[in-house]
Design an enzyme around this catalytic site. Structure first.
Site, PDB file in Angstrom:
ATOM      1  N   TYR A  89     -18.005  -7.652  -9.000  1.00 26.34           N
ATOM      2  CA  TYR A  89     -16.603  -7.511  -8.586  1.00 26.34           C
ATOM      3  C   TYR A  89     -15.841  -6.572  -9.517  1.00 26.34           C
ATOM      4  O   TYR A  89     -15.389  -5.488  -9.119  1.00 26.34           O
ATOM      5  CB  TYR A  89     -15.994  -8.909  -8.564  1.00 26.34           C
ATOM      6  CG  TYR A  89     -14.541  -8.989  -8.216  1.00 26.34           C
ATOM      7  CD1 TYR A  89     -13.729  -9.923  -8.843  1.00 26.34           C
ATOM      8  CD2 TYR A  89     -13.962  -8.159  -7.268  1.00 26.34           C
ATOM      9  CE1 TYR A  89     -12.397 -10.039  -8.520  1.00 26.34           C
ATOM     10  CE2 TYR A  89     -12.626  -8.257  -6.930  1.00 26.34           C
ATOM     11  CZ  TYR A  89     -11.836  -9.215  -7.573  1.00 26.34           C
ATOM     12  OH  TYR A  89     -10.504  -9.318  -7.259  1.00 26.34           O
TER      13      TYR A  89
ATOM     14  N   ASP B 103     -32.945  -7.667 -14.575  1.00 24.94           N
ATOM     15  CA  ASP B 103     -32.394  -8.899 -15.165  1.00 24.94           C
ATOM     16  C   ASP B 103     -32.332  -8.687 -16.676  1.00 24.94           C
ATOM     17  O   ASP B 103     -33.380  -8.529 -17.322  1.00 24.94           O
ATOM     18  CB  ASP B 103     -33.312 -10.078 -14.808  1.00 24.94           C
ATOM     19  CG  ASP B 103     -32.860 -11.380 -15.488  1.00 24.94           C
ATOM     20  OD1 ASP B 103     -33.508 -12.408 -15.251  1.00 24.94           O
ATOM     21  OD2 ASP B 103     -31.860 -11.335 -16.256  1.00 24.94           O
TER      22      ASP B 103
ATOM     23  N   SER C 268     -12.868 -13.615 -21.584  1.00 25.59           N
ATOM     24  CA  SER C 268     -12.090 -14.382 -20.612  1.00 25.59           C
ATOM     25  C   SER C 268     -10.999 -15.189 -21.282  1.00 25.59           C
ATOM     26  O   SER C 268     -11.143 -15.635 -22.414  1.00 25.59           O
ATOM     27  CB  SER C 268     -13.047 -15.331 -19.889  1.00 25.59           C
ATOM     28  OG  SER C 268     -12.355 -16.359 -19.230  1.00 25.59           O
TER      29      SER C 268
ATOM     30  N   TYR D 182     -18.736 -22.259 -19.144  1.00 29.89           N
ATOM     31  CA  TYR D 182     -18.482 -20.822 -18.960  1.00 29.89           C
ATOM     32  C   TYR D 182     -17.591 -20.307 -20.090  1.00 29.89           C
ATOM     33  O   TYR D 182     -17.935 -19.338 -20.769  1.00 29.89           O
ATOM     34  CB  TYR D 182     -17.821 -20.551 -17.607  1.00 29.89           C
ATOM     35  CG  TYR D 182     -17.206 -19.177 -17.552  1.00 29.89           C
ATOM     36  CD1 TYR D 182     -15.833 -18.997 -17.711  1.00 29.89           C
ATOM     37  CD2 TYR D 182     -18.000 -18.057 -17.389  1.00 29.89           C
ATOM     38  CE1 TYR D 182     -15.279 -17.732 -17.703  1.00 29.89           C
ATOM     39  CE2 TYR D 182     -17.456 -16.785 -17.382  1.00 29.89           C
ATOM     40  CZ  TYR D 182     -16.086 -16.629 -17.537  1.00 29.89           C
ATOM     41  OH  TYR D 182     -15.538 -15.374 -17.527  1.00 29.89           O
TER      42      TYR D 182
ATOM     43  N   LYS E  67     -18.296 -17.574 -23.454  1.00 27.91           N
ATOM     44  CA  LYS E  67     -17.465 -16.421 -23.834  1.00 27.91           C
ATOM     45  C   LYS E  67     -16.994 -16.567 -25.280  1.00 27.91           C
ATOM     46  O   LYS E  67     -16.959 -15.597 -26.046  1.00 27.91           O
ATOM     47  CB  LYS E  67     -16.276 -16.264 -22.892  1.00 27.91           C
ATOM     48  CG  LYS E  67     -16.666 -15.869 -21.471  1.00 27.91           C
ATOM     49  CD  LYS E  67     -17.429 -14.543 -21.431  1.00 27.91           C
ATOM     50  CE  LYS E  67     -17.787 -14.129 -20.024  1.00 27.91           C
ATOM     51  NZ  LYS E  67     -18.530 -12.851 -19.967  1.00 27.91           N
TER      52      LYS E  67
ATOM     53  N   ASN F 243      -6.966 -13.985 -14.560  1.00 31.73           N
ATOM     54  CA  ASN F 243      -7.645 -14.261 -13.278  1.00 31.73           C
ATOM     55  C   ASN F 243      -7.722 -13.026 -12.385  1.00 31.73           C
ATOM     56  O   ASN F 243      -6.747 -12.702 -11.712  1.00 31.73           O
ATOM     57  CB  ASN F 243      -6.942 -15.402 -12.555  1.00 31.73           C
ATOM     58  CG  ASN F 243      -7.266 -16.732 -13.187  1.00 31.73           C
ATOM     59  OD1 ASN F 243      -7.112 -16.900 -14.400  1.00 31.73           O
ATOM     60  ND2 ASN F 243      -7.740 -17.683 -12.389  1.00 31.73           N
TER      61      ASN F 243
ATOM     62  N   ASN G 157     -13.783 -19.551  -6.555  1.00 32.74           N
ATOM     63  CA  ASN G 157     -12.443 -19.109  -6.972  1.00 32.74           C
ATOM     64  C   ASN G 157     -11.425 -19.222  -5.837  1.00 32.74           C
ATOM     65  O   ASN G 157     -11.753 -19.173  -4.651  1.00 32.74           O
ATOM     66  CB  ASN G 157     -12.507 -17.661  -7.481  1.00 32.74           C
ATOM     67  CG  ASN G 157     -13.319 -17.537  -8.760  1.00 32.74           C
ATOM     68  OD1 ASN G 157     -14.252 -16.774  -8.853  1.00 32.74           O
ATOM     69  ND2 ASN G 157     -12.974 -18.344  -9.768  1.00 32.74           N
ATOM     70  N   LEU G 158     -10.171 -19.326  -6.249  1.00 26.23           N
ATOM     71  CA  LEU G 158      -9.077 -19.569  -5.301  1.00 26.23           C
ATOM     72  C   LEU G 158      -8.927 -18.473  -4.253  1.00 26.23           C
ATOM     73  O   LEU G 158      -8.908 -18.759  -3.042  1.00 26.23           O
ATOM     74  CB  LEU G 158      -7.755 -19.712  -6.075  1.00 26.23           C
ATOM     75  CG  LEU G 158      -6.507 -19.921  -5.214  1.00 26.23           C
ATOM     76  CD1 LEU G 158      -6.570 -21.219  -4.435  1.00 26.23           C
ATOM     77  CD2 LEU G 158      -5.255 -19.893  -6.100  1.00 26.23           C
TER      78      LEU G 158
ATOM     79  N   GLY H 211     -12.869 -29.123 -15.571  1.00 27.00           N
ATOM     80  CA  GLY H 211     -12.920 -27.789 -16.202  1.00 27.00           C
ATOM     81  C   GLY H 211     -11.613 -27.042 -16.075  1.00 27.00           C
ATOM     82  O   GLY H 211     -11.404 -26.024 -16.733  1.00 27.00           O
TER      83      GLY H 211
HETATM   84  C1  WQD Z   1      -7.668 -20.991 -10.134  1.00 19.56           C
HETATM   85  C2  WQD Z   1      -6.843 -22.187  -9.731  1.00 19.56           C
HETATM   86  C3  WQD Z   1      -8.129 -24.188  -9.379  1.00 19.56           C
HETATM   87  C4  WQD Z   1     -10.308 -22.920  -5.858  1.00 19.56           C
HETATM   88  C5  WQD Z   1     -11.259 -17.814 -13.202  1.00 19.56           C
HETATM   89  C6  WQD Z   1     -12.607 -17.223 -13.243  1.00 19.56           C
HETATM   90  C7  WQD Z   1     -13.112 -17.072 -14.649  1.00 19.56           C
HETATM   91  C8  WQD Z   1     -12.062 -16.513 -15.570  1.00 19.56           C
HETATM   92  C9  WQD Z   1     -10.741 -17.229 -15.416  1.00 19.56           C
HETATM   93  C10 WQD Z   1     -12.508 -14.226 -16.057  1.00 19.56           C
HETATM   94  C11 WQD Z   1      -7.295 -23.465 -10.422  1.00 19.56           C
HETATM   95  C12 WQD Z   1      -7.453 -23.735  -8.095  1.00 19.56           C
HETATM   96  C13 WQD Z   1      -9.467 -22.925  -6.951  1.00 19.56           C
HETATM   97  C14 WQD Z   1     -10.026 -23.763  -4.757  1.00 19.56           C
HETATM   98  C15 WQD Z   1      -8.091 -24.565  -5.883  1.00 19.56           C
HETATM   99  N1  WQD Z   1     -11.851 -15.143 -15.338  1.00 19.56           N
HETATM  100  N2  WQD Z   1      -8.369 -23.743  -6.945  1.00 19.56           N
HETATM  101  N3  WQD Z   1      -8.919 -24.562  -4.805  1.00 19.56           N
HETATM  102  O1  WQD Z   1     -10.920 -21.525 -12.743  1.00 19.56           O
HETATM  103  O2  WQD Z   1      -8.913 -20.142 -13.494  1.00 19.56           O
HETATM  104  O3  WQD Z   1     -11.283 -19.183 -13.549  1.00 19.56           O
HETATM  105  O4  WQD Z   1     -10.384 -17.141 -14.060  1.00 19.56           O
HETATM  106  O5  WQD Z   1     -13.317 -14.432 -16.870  1.00 19.56           O
HETATM  107  O6  WQD Z   1     -14.193 -16.169 -14.564  1.00 19.56           O
HETATM  108  O7  WQD Z   1     -13.490 -18.070 -12.542  1.00 19.56           O
HETATM  109  O8  WQD Z   1     -10.068 -19.545 -11.387  1.00 19.56           O
HETATM  110  O9  WQD Z   1      -9.786 -19.181  -8.975  1.00 19.56           O
HETATM  111  O10 WQD Z   1     -11.460 -20.932  -9.741  1.00 19.56           O
HETATM  112  O11 WQD Z   1      -9.034 -21.371 -10.001  1.00 19.56           O
HETATM  113  O12 WQD Z   1      -7.093 -25.310  -5.901  1.00 19.56           O
HETATM  114  O13 WQD Z   1     -10.775 -23.810  -3.726  1.00 19.56           O
HETATM  115  O14 WQD Z   1      -7.026 -22.419  -8.330  1.00 19.56           O
HETATM  116  O15 WQD Z   1      -8.077 -25.597  -9.515  1.00 19.56           O
HETATM  117  O16 WQD Z   1      -6.139 -24.261 -10.681  1.00 19.56           O
HETATM  118  P1  WQD Z   1     -10.257 -20.208 -12.841  1.00 19.56           P
HETATM  119  P2  WQD Z   1     -10.163 -20.235  -9.956  1.00 19.56           P
END
Ligand code: WQD
Length: 341
Positions: free
Chosen positions: A12, A59, A126, A151, A155, A181, A201-202, A299
């Site tokens: 990405y 890999d 991150s 994760y 980092k 994010n 991810n959201l 998490g």
């Molecule tokens: C965001 C918010 C979820 C999915 C990401 C990357 C990680 C790092 C940090 C770079 C949270 C909520 C999510 C869903 C939801 N970036 N959510 N329903 O966990 O902050 O981590 O950014 O390194 O690589 O993964 O991002 O998008 O998973 O969650 O409510 O179906 O959205 O609880 O509050 P996160 P996320």
């Protein structure tokens, strides 16, 4: 023409960075194991820039193969290291997969840099290294607290490995970029986020729900101590993020780094709640998302967003795109992806 190696370059953030590098005139090589990327992205990069990057499927945990690659290709001016597993949620379920993959690959690439005398390194870190900060926004000097997920821990450990590695490799220079994010997609809608299977991810979950691929979006908890009860994150457009990698790489090329290893937060400096992201998406795309409140996700921290003063003042970088730009570009990409599939 300077040659740059991008590991995870079909992923990405990697693919958006490859576009930015090529458009600035750099010759780009990509290593990717395609575990979380698809080959068609390579052809779409070419559609955007007119240049097909060199690509080797590899890999990074396979050290003999990696050393062979470098024995054949080692005149890189810099290596930008994206290749890693990056889902907070998945890492809680599969911690050893994350430790093995993210740390072995990092150690292997660093050993190759030393062996083949490549001295400029950009590391994809991150905001999860901050854990749940006591104060917001976080600066690069905010004390790191225990990561909330394996994760985030990979980092934190990765950054420590880089500092320890530099002590014995005098010519080595690195920039560590702590992303908040990353969301959105390139304006062409030819490259974007490509989750494997069910998105963690959201944003991709929102777009897949809106297009009917998912029945509903579960909001993981609406009882957090925030204004609307949902978690707060600093969402940053992936194109803004790619630009920061270009500036960081050129900073090393020009020898402008004040320290051997520099760390920068990459965010917008603005926190947005889950509801605010959903509302932005519905507003700019004039579409309703089917939402259900679900239990909190292991998490997750309540809130984290960045103070990006250092990147503004030292890198000369500032995020330009808004949350509406992000949700609009994410939807445009999702629709184009569905036409493709
Ligand atoms: C965001 C918010 C979820 C999915 C990401 C990357 C990680 C790092 C940090 C770079 C949270 C909520 C999510 C869903 C939801 N970036 N959510 N329903 O966990 O902050 O981590 O950014 O390194 O690589 O993964 O991002 O998008 O998973 O969650 O409510 O179906 O959205 O609880 O509050 P996160 P996320």
């Amino acid at each position: 023409m300077k040659k740059i190696l991008v590991t995870g370059g079909l992923g990405y953030i990697g693919s958006h960075t490859v576009v930015a590098l090529q458009q600035k005139g750099y010759e780009v090589y990509i290593l990717d194991d395609l575990s979380n990327a698809q080959y068609f992205i390579l052809e779409n990069i070419q559609k955007i820039t007119g240049i097909l990057p060199y690509f080797t499927k590899l890999d990074l945990c396979n050290m003999p193969e990696l050393q062979y690659f470098f024995s054949q290709n080692n005149d890189f001016e810099a290596v930008i290291h994206f290749a890693a597993k990056k889902s907070v949620g998945e890492s809680v379920q599969k911690p050893i997969l994350y430790y093995q993959n993210n740390l072995n690959s990092l150690c292997n690439i660093l050993l190759c840099l030393e062996q083949f005398k490549i001295k400029n390194f950009i590391f994809s870190s991150s905001c999860t290294v901050y854990g749940q900060p006591d104060e917001l926004p976080v600066t690069e000097n905010t004390p790191l607290k225990p990561a909330f997920s394996p994760y985030g821990n990979t980092k934190q450990i990765g950054e420590e490995i880089i500092f320890d590695f530099q002590k014995n490799y005098a010519d080595f220079n690195a920039v560590i970029l702590r992303y908040f994010n990353p969301v959105g997609a390139h304006d062409s809608a030819l490259i974007g986020e490509l989750p494997n299977g069910v998105p963690n991810n959201l944003m991709p979950f929102i777009t897949q729900t809106a297009i009917g691929k998912r029945e509903k979006l579960c909001v993981f908890g609406d009882n957090y101590p925030t204004a609307d009860g949902t978690c707060i994150r600093d969402y940053i457009h992936v194109v803004d993020l790619a630009d920061a990698h270009l500036l960081s790489t050129e900073r090393l090329f020009e020898g402008k780094n004040n320290e051997k290893i520099e760390i920068f937060n990459l965010g917008t400096g603005k926190g947005s709640s889950v509801w605010e992201v959903i509302k932005s998406f519905e507003k700019v795309n004039n579409i309703k998302v089917n939402v259900e409140i679900a239990p909190r996700r292991d998490g997750d921290v309540t809130a984290v967003f960045a103070d990006c003063t250092k990147a503004n003042e030292i890198l000369g970088w500032k995020a330009k795109k808004t949350l509406d730009d992000m949700t609009q570009s994410a939807w445009k990409w999702e629709k184009k992806l569905r036409i493709r599939n």
